[in-house]
Write a protein that holds these residues in place. Structure first.
Motif, PDB file in Angstrom:
ATOM      1  N   SER A  32      41.828  57.502  76.424  1.00  0.00           N
ATOM      2  CA  SER A  32      42.025  56.142  76.902  1.00  0.00           C
ATOM      3  C   SER A  32      42.281  56.120  78.415  1.00  0.00           C
ATOM      4  O   SER A  32      43.026  56.958  78.930  1.00  0.00           O
ATOM      5  N   GLY A  33      41.641  55.172  79.075  1.00  0.00           N
ATOM      6  CA  GLY A  33      41.883  54.985  80.502  1.00  0.00           C
ATOM      7  C   GLY A  33      41.172  56.000  81.385  1.00  0.00           C
ATOM      8  O   GLY A  33      41.382  56.037  82.600  1.00  0.00           O
ATOM      9  N   HIS A  34      40.317  56.846  80.789  1.00  0.00           N
ATOM     10  CA  HIS A  34      39.607  57.833  81.608  1.00  0.00           C
ATOM     11  C   HIS A  34      38.360  57.263  82.283  1.00  0.00           C
ATOM     12  O   HIS A  34      37.699  57.960  83.041  1.00  0.00           O
ATOM     13  N   GLY A  35      38.030  56.001  81.976  1.00  0.00           N
ATOM     14  CA  GLY A  35      36.947  55.363  82.728  1.00  0.00           C
ATOM     15  C   GLY A  35      35.635  55.227  81.973  1.00  0.00           C
ATOM     16  O   GLY A  35      34.580  55.063  82.595  1.00  0.00           O
ATOM     17  N   LYS A  36      35.678  55.244  80.653  1.00  0.00           N
ATOM     18  CA  LYS A  36      34.442  55.106  79.854  1.00  0.00           C
ATOM     19  C   LYS A  36      33.785  53.750  80.089  1.00  0.00           C
ATOM     20  O   LYS A  36      32.591  53.665  80.401  1.00  0.00           O
ATOM     21  N   SER A  37      34.593  52.681  79.920  1.00  0.00           N
ATOM     22  CA  SER A  37      34.023  51.339  80.041  1.00  0.00           C
ATOM     23  C   SER A  37      33.548  51.077  81.468  1.00  0.00           C
ATOM     24  O   SER A  37      32.478  50.490  81.684  1.00  0.00           O
ATOM     25  N   ALA A  38      34.328  51.540  82.434  1.00  0.00           N
ATOM     26  CA  ALA A  38      33.943  51.349  83.842  1.00  0.00           C
ATOM     27  C   ALA A  38      32.616  52.052  84.127  1.00  0.00           C
ATOM     28  O   ALA A  38      31.760  51.533  84.857  1.00  0.00           O
ATOM     29  N   GLY A  83      39.543  54.482  73.592  1.00  0.00           N
ATOM     30  CA  GLY A  83      40.084  55.834  73.615  1.00  0.00           C
ATOM     31  C   GLY A  83      41.462  55.965  72.999  1.00  0.00           C
ATOM     32  O   GLY A  83      41.912  57.070  72.708  1.00  0.00           O
ATOM     33  N   ARG A 136      35.932  59.413  87.776  1.00  0.00           N
ATOM     34  CA  ARG A 136      37.042  59.221  88.728  1.00  0.00           C
ATOM     35  C   ARG A 136      37.089  60.383  89.721  1.00  0.00           C
ATOM     36  O   ARG A 136      38.164  60.808  90.149  1.00  0.00           O
ATOM     37  N   ASP A 138      36.368  60.344  92.645  1.00  0.00           N
ATOM     38  CA  ASP A 138      36.889  59.918  93.960  1.00  0.00           C
ATOM     39  C   ASP A 138      38.398  60.105  94.038  1.00  0.00           C
ATOM     40  O   ASP A 138      38.977  60.073  95.124  1.00  0.00           O
ATOM     41  N   LEU A 139      39.050  60.315  92.906  1.00  0.00           N
ATOM     42  CA  LEU A 139      40.512  60.426  92.889  1.00  0.00           C
ATOM     43  C   LEU A 139      40.996  61.869  92.908  1.00  0.00           C
ATOM     44  O   LEU A 139      42.134  62.135  93.269  1.00  0.00           O
ATOM     45  N   SER A 167      31.649  58.963  90.014  1.00  0.00           N
ATOM     46  CA  SER A 167      32.696  57.969  90.242  1.00  0.00           C
ATOM     47  C   SER A 167      32.099  56.592  90.012  1.00  0.00           C
ATOM     48  O   SER A 167      31.072  56.239  90.608  1.00  0.00           O
ATOM     49  N   ALA A 168      32.753  55.836  89.161  1.00  0.00           N
ATOM     50  CA  ALA A 168      32.289  54.472  88.900  1.00  0.00           C
ATOM     51  C   ALA A 168      32.603  53.576  90.092  1.00  0.00           C
ATOM     52  O   ALA A 168      31.990  52.527  90.261  1.00  0.00           O
ATOM     53  N   VAL A 169      33.556  53.992  90.921  1.00  0.00           N
ATOM     54  CA  VAL A 169      33.976  53.162  92.049  1.00  0.00           C
ATOM     55  C   VAL A 169      33.083  53.390  93.268  1.00  0.00           C
ATOM     56  O   VAL A 169      32.568  52.448  93.859  1.00  0.00           O
TER      57      VAL A 169
HETATM   58  N1  LIG Z   1      39.110  55.215  91.302  1.00  0.00           N
HETATM   59  C1  LIG Z   1      38.428  55.115  90.173  1.00  0.00           C
HETATM   60  N2  LIG Z   1      38.916  54.395  89.173  1.00  0.00           N
HETATM   61  C2  LIG Z   1      38.210  54.314  88.004  1.00  0.00           C
HETATM   62  C3  LIG Z   1      36.980  54.981  87.867  1.00  0.00           C
HETATM   63  N3  LIG Z   1      36.531  54.733  86.626  1.00  0.00           N
HETATM   64  C4  LIG Z   1      37.443  53.944  86.020  1.00  0.00           C
HETATM   65  N4  LIG Z   1      38.462  53.688  86.868  1.00  0.00           N
HETATM   66  C5  LIG Z   1      39.639  52.909  86.548  1.00  0.00           C
HETATM   67  O1  LIG Z   1      40.314  53.540  85.485  1.00  0.00           O
HETATM   68  C6  LIG Z   1      40.925  52.574  84.643  1.00  0.00           C
HETATM   69  C7  LIG Z   1      40.490  52.815  83.210  1.00  0.00           C
HETATM   70  O2  LIG Z   1      39.110  52.631  83.103  1.00  0.00           O
HETATM   71  P1  LIG Z   1      38.425  52.158  81.794  1.00  0.00           P
HETATM   72  O3  LIG Z   1      36.967  52.154  82.040  1.00  0.00           O
HETATM   73  O4  LIG Z   1      39.008  50.923  81.262  1.00  0.00           O
HETATM   74  O5  LIG Z   1      38.810  53.349  80.822  1.00  0.00           O
HETATM   75  P2  LIG Z   1      38.384  53.556  79.311  1.00  0.00           P
HETATM   76  O6  LIG Z   1      38.078  54.989  79.169  1.00  0.00           O
HETATM   77  O7  LIG Z   1      37.330  52.602  78.957  1.00  0.00           O
HETATM   78  O8  LIG Z   1      39.710  53.242  78.545  1.00  0.00           O
HETATM   79  P3  LIG Z   1      39.882  52.821  77.008  1.00  0.00           P
HETATM   80  O9  LIG Z   1      38.926  51.713  76.746  1.00  0.00           O
HETATM   81  O10 LIG Z   1      41.301  52.437  76.873  1.00  0.00           O
HETATM   82  O11 LIG Z   1      39.599  54.025  76.214  1.00  0.00           O
HETATM   83  C8  LIG Z   1      40.502  51.219  85.168  1.00  0.00           C
HETATM   84  O12 LIG Z   1      41.536  50.692  85.943  1.00  0.00           O
HETATM   85  C9  LIG Z   1      39.294  51.527  86.025  1.00  0.00           C
HETATM   86  O13 LIG Z   1      39.133  50.623  87.080  1.00  0.00           O
HETATM   87  C10 LIG Z   1      36.485  55.748  88.959  1.00  0.00           C
HETATM   88  O14 LIG Z   1      35.449  56.374  88.920  1.00  0.00           O
HETATM   89  N5  LIG Z   1      37.252  55.792  90.088  1.00  0.00           N
END
Ligand SMILES: Nc1nc2c(ncn2[C@@H]2O[C@H](COP(=O)(O)OP(=O)(O)OP(=O)(O)O)[C@@H](O)[C@H]2O)c(=O)[nH]1
Ligand SMILES: [Mg+2]
Length: 646
Positions: A32-38, A83, A136, A138-139, A167-169
């Motif tokens: 969770s929060g690793h950036g799948k949806s982004a 996630g 991510r 970029d982080l 990096s999605a950003v």
């Molecule tokens: N700096 C940066 N932030 C990112 C990147 N990808 C995602 N984020 C941030 O990471 C956070 C989580 O991203 P999500 O895409 O919601 O993560 P997820 O894996 O879909 O999370 P769940 O749906 O909970 O499983 C968000 O605040 C995004 O903006 C990236 O490549 N770089």
């Protein structure tokens, strides 16, 4: 998706878009929060979590949907999974319907609990294709996480997949990711458009006119407007009123595809998780299965050996428990069984080795060869071997069943199931997911050849016992024979009657020579002249059982066609053809002699073994072919398929 045209004209159908591009479906995975949806949003330009006209309502918490048009013009649809650990079942249900995954790990957070759990699910389901993406980037410097995650992924069923840092950003690595996705999609198998349809519901909602809407993945097969399908487990029939895929209405859809279906005949309140939309007659609705537990990192048959775990790597978090040091699986008495979109508590019984029986309450539609997941503290995959297993009542039945099942392939075939069940209806075999099967023995009954030969022997014994009884019975009734053999239908008994047995007026008779006239009612029916001629003929044959008298001799004995027919019907003679007659039982004797030859054999070899002439050997072999004792091969040689019993 295949380029399917609307097959019926109509105002609403005429306006439908005909999709001409292929389609593949891939699921995301990762903590969770690793950036799948982004990431899905960055490469598709669509927010997978947004709910609007293009994005069906009713998706369960966290499940998203978006798609990408690849450079080839094909479409790649994403199922974006949540996630969070609370949603592992949702994730597993979604991933279970797709052939490939996009595995995401954050560069700044590294491998986490649900990274491991999701990989265990993927491994348990035996998914072999996908990509590893460290996002991510970029982080944090992605190198170390890429290295660690690559090793862990390589130890799973995915094996060595392409790995990228993105990096999605900032957009770093996204063009490369799109290219890599196109390569993965291009290599995915195109499933059979004629495969049986099973769509696990992942969401339901109300649509206009009281119809129900549902979302789901069609992994294979074709759904057309107007199709009659059923909802499991209620088996309520529904009609497909509308199909929507990639945001457009379509007239027909072939898997793999994501879709929204409008269904007439079901109300959305009655639709829920664990239900499936299936093609009637093509699935077995079951609450008991026999499975083979998978081992970690197992590659399916035909996979390249590049999936082997690198030396020294323990797949941390991939099926971390569940195997004793001796390699024997440990299985709790109950597990959470996840089969497609259905999830339930199942009782387990380890039969031996890796073979287990699972039982649960609410039946679900399954095929042999389906992959299911068993979850307790560990996540473990299993292959469904039998969806209608026989009860294990005898002592030691479990161990002997396991010994047999362990030799079965992951996709069992009709001969495997017939060896176990003896007899099965062709429709039952089809509902088990097997469309190819041997010729039925009668009606739609399929039989295992060994079991069938055994039944024939037992029938002969039962008839012999009946006619040998005091006072002697003329034969055995078909119904008594059916009961004695434990067969479900009388016509199976009829199909088993072959010389020296014979069927007459609801009775099965044993044909015997006139040396035992008192036991065969038929012998009394022949005219005295025929009986006398038979006696002479049998004396001729006593020393040379296959030396059928020639036409001249038969004529001199008074055997015209009518006399031969009468004697044959009475069981006094065995008519091989209108010119060839032998003593009753000569066919059994011939079968015993032929089974001793190297198989297959030529007609000349058979003639020599039977010490007869070509004039007799050829019609006799043809007679044995018809009786199912021998089988003629395309090269004209033969083999004994059903050796006669004693
Ligand atoms: N700096 C940066 N932030 C990112 C990147 N990808 C995602 N984020 C941030 O990471 C956070 C989580 O991203 P999500 O895409 O919601 O993560 P997820 O894996 O879909 O999370 P769940 O749906 O909970 O499983 C968000 O605040 C995004 O903006 C990236 O490549 N770089
Ligand atoms: Mg998300």
């Amino acid at each position: 998706m295949l380029p399917l045209q609307a097959d019926a004209a109509g105002p609403n159908r005429a306006s439908m878009v005909t999709l001409v591009a292929g389609m593949q479906v891939i699921a995301t995975a990762g903590h969770s929060g690793h950036g799948k949806s982004a990431l899905v949003q960055a490469i598709t330009g669509m927010d997978p979590g947004r709910l609007d006209a293009e994005h069906p309502r009713g998706l369960p918490a966290g499940l998203g949907h978006a798609w990408l048009t690849l450079p080839s013009g094909d479409h790649l649809a994403f199922i974006d999974v949540p996630g969070h650990e609370r949603f592992v079942a949702t994730m597993a249900a979604a991933v279970g319907q797709v052939p490939a995954v996009l595995f995401v790990v954050a560069a700044d957070q590294g491998w986490q609990a649900q990274s491991a759990e999701h990989l265990a699910v993927i491994d348990g389901l035996g998914i072999r294709r996908g990509l590893l993406v460290v996002t991510r980037a970029d982080l944090a410097e992605p190198g170390p996480v890429l290295a660690q995650a690559s090793q862990l992924v390589a130890a799973s069923s995915l094996g060595q997949v392409e790995a990228l840092a993105v990096s999605a950003v900032t957009g770093q690595g996204l063009p490369e990711l799109t290219n890599a996705l196109a390569r993965v999609a291009g290599r995915l198998p195109v499933p059979d458009a004629g495969a049986p349809v099973r769509i696990w519901l992942d969401g339901a909602f109300a649509v206009a006119d009281g119809d129900a809407g549902m979302t789901g993945t069609l992994p294979a097969g074709t759904v057309r407007l107007g199709d009659e399908l059923v909802i499991t487990p209620s088996m309520r029939p529904v009609r497909v009123q509308s199909i929507q895929s990639l945001g457009e209405p379509v007239a027909a859809l072939a898997g793999p595809a994501r879709a929204v279906f409008g269904l007439r005949g079901a109300s959305h309140e009655r639709l829920g998780p664990g239900m499936a939309l299936v093609q009637p007659g093509r699935w077995t609705l079951t609450d008991v299965i026999d499975v083979r537990l998978a081992t970690t990192g197992e590659r399916q048959a035909g996979a390249a050996p590049d999936g082997a775990a690198p030396a020294g790597v323990t797949p941390a978090g991939v099926t971390p428990a569940g195997v004793t040091p001796a390699g024997e699986p440990r299985l709790p008495r109950t597990v959470t069984l996840q089969a497609g979109g259905a999830r339930m508590v199942a009782r387990t019984r380890l039969l031996s080795g890796r073979i287990a029986r699972l039982t649960w309450r609410e039946p679900i539609p399954l095929h042999v060869g389906d992959r299911v997941l068993l979850r307790d503290q560990a996540v473990r995959g299993a292959v469904v071997l039998d969806v209608a297993p026989p009860p294990l009542s005898r002592r030691g039945a479990g161990a002997s069943a396991a010994a047999d099942l362990d030799s079965w392939p992951d996709s069992p075939l009709a001969p495997d199931l017939l060896r176990r069940h003896g007899l099965l209806r062709a429709s039952a075999v089809l509902a088990m997911g097997i469309s190819e099967h041997p010729e039925p023995v009668v009606g739609e009954w399929l039989a295992d050849p060994g079991y069938w030969a055994d039944l024939a022997g037992r029938l002969a014994e039962a008839v012999t016992a009946a006619v040998g009884r005091e006072p002697p019975a003329p034969g055995l009734t078909v119904e008594a024979a059916r009961a004695a053999l434990g067969l479900p239908e009388r016509r199976l008994v009829d199909a088993l009657v072959r010389p020296p047995l014979r069927r007459r007026d609801g009775l099965i008779l044993l044909t015997v020579p006139d040396t035992a006239p008192e036991t065969a009612s038929g012998t009394r029916e022949v005219p005295a002249t025929v009986a006398a001629a038979v006696r002479v003929l049998l004396a001729d044959l006593a020393d040379a059982p296959f030396a059928s008298p020639d036409a001249d001799r038969l004529r001199r004995l008074g055997f015209d066609l009518q006399a031969i027919t009468v004697a044959d019907r009475a069981g006094l003679l065995l008519r091989i053809s209108n010119q060839i007659v032998l003593a009753p039982g000569a066919d059994v004797l011939a079968g015993r002699i032929l089974v001793g030859l190297p198989q297959p054999f030529t007609a000349a070899e058979a003639r020599q073994a039977l010490r007869t002439t070509r004039r007799v050997a050829i019609p006799l072999l043809e007679f044995l072919d018809r009786a199912g004792v021998t089988q003629r091969l395309p090269d004209d040689r033969r083999r004994v398929v059903s050796p006669p019993g004693d």
